[in-house]
Scaffold this active site. Structure first.
Site, PDB file in Angstrom:
ATOM      1  N   ASP A 112     -38.901   8.006 -19.626  1.00  0.00           N
ATOM      2  CA  ASP A 112     -40.325   8.040 -19.940  1.00  0.00           C
ATOM      3  C   ASP A 112     -40.763   6.743 -20.588  1.00  0.00           C
ATOM      4  O   ASP A 112     -40.450   6.482 -21.751  1.00  0.00           O
ATOM      5  CB  ASP A 112     -40.603   9.223 -20.869  1.00  0.00           C
ATOM      6  CG  ASP A 112     -42.072   9.389 -21.188  1.00  0.00           C
ATOM      7  OD1 ASP A 112     -42.902   8.763 -20.512  1.00  0.00           O
ATOM      8  OD2 ASP A 112     -42.385  10.151 -22.118  1.00  0.00           O
ATOM      9  N   ASP A 167     -47.524   2.937 -16.553  1.00  0.00           N
ATOM     10  CA  ASP A 167     -46.562   3.964 -16.947  1.00  0.00           C
ATOM     11  C   ASP A 167     -45.849   4.502 -15.713  1.00  0.00           C
ATOM     12  O   ASP A 167     -46.463   5.103 -14.830  1.00  0.00           O
ATOM     13  CB  ASP A 167     -47.281   5.105 -17.670  1.00  0.00           C
ATOM     14  CG  ASP A 167     -46.316   6.120 -18.261  1.00  0.00           C
ATOM     15  OD1 ASP A 167     -45.101   5.944 -18.099  1.00  0.00           O
ATOM     16  OD2 ASP A 167     -46.785   7.089 -18.883  1.00  0.00           O
TER      17      ASP A 167
END
Length: 439
Positions: free
Chosen positions: A108, A320
């Site tokens: 992540d 991201d």
């Protein structure tokens, strides 16, 4: 999946793709790992009873929850690992403890802390793989509460044994809490041996809720904060990592054996023809990688972000790899949608999944949707239809962008077939058009 920050911004992340890491290419002071989408046939989490559209819908809905989090909290012996796709997230194989205990953690880039479920667990989600027991690791150490490390991290407290405890929360109501500790983290290596990194800060979670249960033992944060996995590896990687995501959810069928690479150190350098770079900006919260999006183009029509050329747009979008859809602020999304509508001469239909806003009926294969170009500061990045339109049902294709209430995010679907390199020392992100199935 970003952790809680101090400012509020919405970043509508859509479906995160998982990957399997196995280091198949190495350079001096660097290493690479293979990435496999969580929903491909190579994934141990592959569900043969689900069709390709259901995979997308499941991932999309998780991504929307993740977006709510961003809005609410705005904020020679070469190592190798295996990363396994897990319903839209990236699972990285690694080991913790002495002797090493194998785990699967969600990779992540929108959060920092490395946490994993630990026995004895007070409240844990259903983890289908074995759980780590710190009492069986000779290198596991609790961090004392008065330590500088404990005091420097947000959301820590002291337990009755005067050890440091952590808490981290996510916008989809996922959270983890437990002992902040250090232990040895081990990766596989290309020569069949292992490479160990001692005294890596981890969260040993005994009170956890995760919205996507399964093989995952927790989350491996790749953000830019001091406790992230990439930051803690430090000199081992020189602050460099890169990935190349193979297309999976696209205007064509799911590619069953799609793989790509996660690279570290010198192996993460993005070079050659076609490379463009854009600065990474530091903002609060520091976890995220902020870029500057100046404009976008649909075909030959250019639209300035905020409707103003050369406006004050510094650090207005987050990149991201753990987010699927690309989101824009409300007005910018409206301009994008209008530009697409002007060029695409197909029948508009409703999204049967009630997830995306702009969808078309495509009765023939291979409709030529327009290229969308993201004009980052110093870097024009062309996004081909495979990265901007997704098939949500037979003959129905939708624009894979979303409207955000506040901030914007450059998601992983748009990053398909791009080599994306992060150099945290030079504070740049590089993009290179690539066939990620061949990298």
């Amino acid at each position: 999946m970003a952790t809680m920050g101090k400012r509020s911004f919405l970043t509508l992340l859509f479906f995160s793709i998982c990957f399997i890491v196995s280091f198949s290419h190495a350079q001096k002071n660097g290493f690479s790992v293979e990435l496999i989408h969580r929903d491909s046939l190579k994934s141990p989490l592959y569900k043969p009873t689900q069709n390709k559209y259901q995979y997308f819908v499941d991932a999309a809905r998780r991504s929307i929850n993740r977006a709510n989090h961003f809005y609410k909290y705005s904020l020679a012996n070469i190592p190798q690992s295996t990363v396994i796709p897990d319903i839209g997230e990236y699972l990285m194989t690694y080991s913790v403890g002495t002797p090493p205990f194998k785990l699967y953690g969600i990779v992540d880039t929108g959060s920092d802390i490395v946490w994993l479920q630990c026995e004895p667990c007070q409240e844990c989600y259903n983890q289908t793989t074995p759980m780590f027991n710190p009492s069986k690791s000779s290198s596991y150490k609790n961090i004392p509460c008065p330590s500088k490390l404990c005091q420097s991290m947000e959301d820590t407290s002291c337990n009755d044994k005067n050890y440091c405890e952590y808490s981290t929360y996510y916008g989809d109501n996922s959270h983890s809490g437990g002992d902040l500790s250090v232990d040895t983290l081990t990766l596989e290596s290309t020569n069949g041996l292992t490479v160990s990194f001692p005294n890596i800060v981890i969260g040993c979670g005994t009170n956890n809720i995760l919205s996507y249960e399964g093989a995952s033992s927790g989350i491996v944060g790749f953000g830019s904060g001091p406790a992230s996995f990439i930051t803690q590896l430090g000199s081992s990687t020189g602050g460099k990592f890169s990935y190349c995501l193979t297309p999976l959810f696209s205007v064509t069928n799911i590619q069953s054996n799609a793989t790509s690479k996660l690279n570290f150190g010198d192996a993460a350098t993005v070079s050659g023809d076609g490379v463009v770079t854009t600065p990474i900006l530091k903002k609060d919260p520091e976890t995220f990688y902020y870029l500057t999006l100046e404009a976008f183009s649909v075909g030959n029509r250019r639209v300035e972000i905020g409707g103003v050329p050369n406006g004050d747009n510094e650090g207005n979008i987050i990149i991201d790899s753990g987010t699927t859809l690309t989101s824009l602020t409300k007005d910018d999304y409206s301009f994008l949608e209008s530009a697409v509508v002007d060029l695409v001469k197909l029948e508009r239909v409703d999204d049967p999944t009630q997830t995306l806003n702009l969808c078309y009926s495509v009765k023939a294969e291979g409709y030529d949707f327009p290229i969308i170009t993201m004009h980052f500061k110093g870097a024009d990045v062309d996004l081909h239809p495979i990265s901007t339109f997704v098939s949500v049902a037979d003959g129905v294709f939708c624009l894979a962008f979303e409207s955000s209430q506040d901030h914007a995010i450059f998601g992983n679907l748009a990053q398909q077939n791009l080599m994306v390199g992060y150099d945290l020392q030079q504070k740049i992100v590089s993009f290179k058009p690539s066939d990620c199935t061949k990298v």
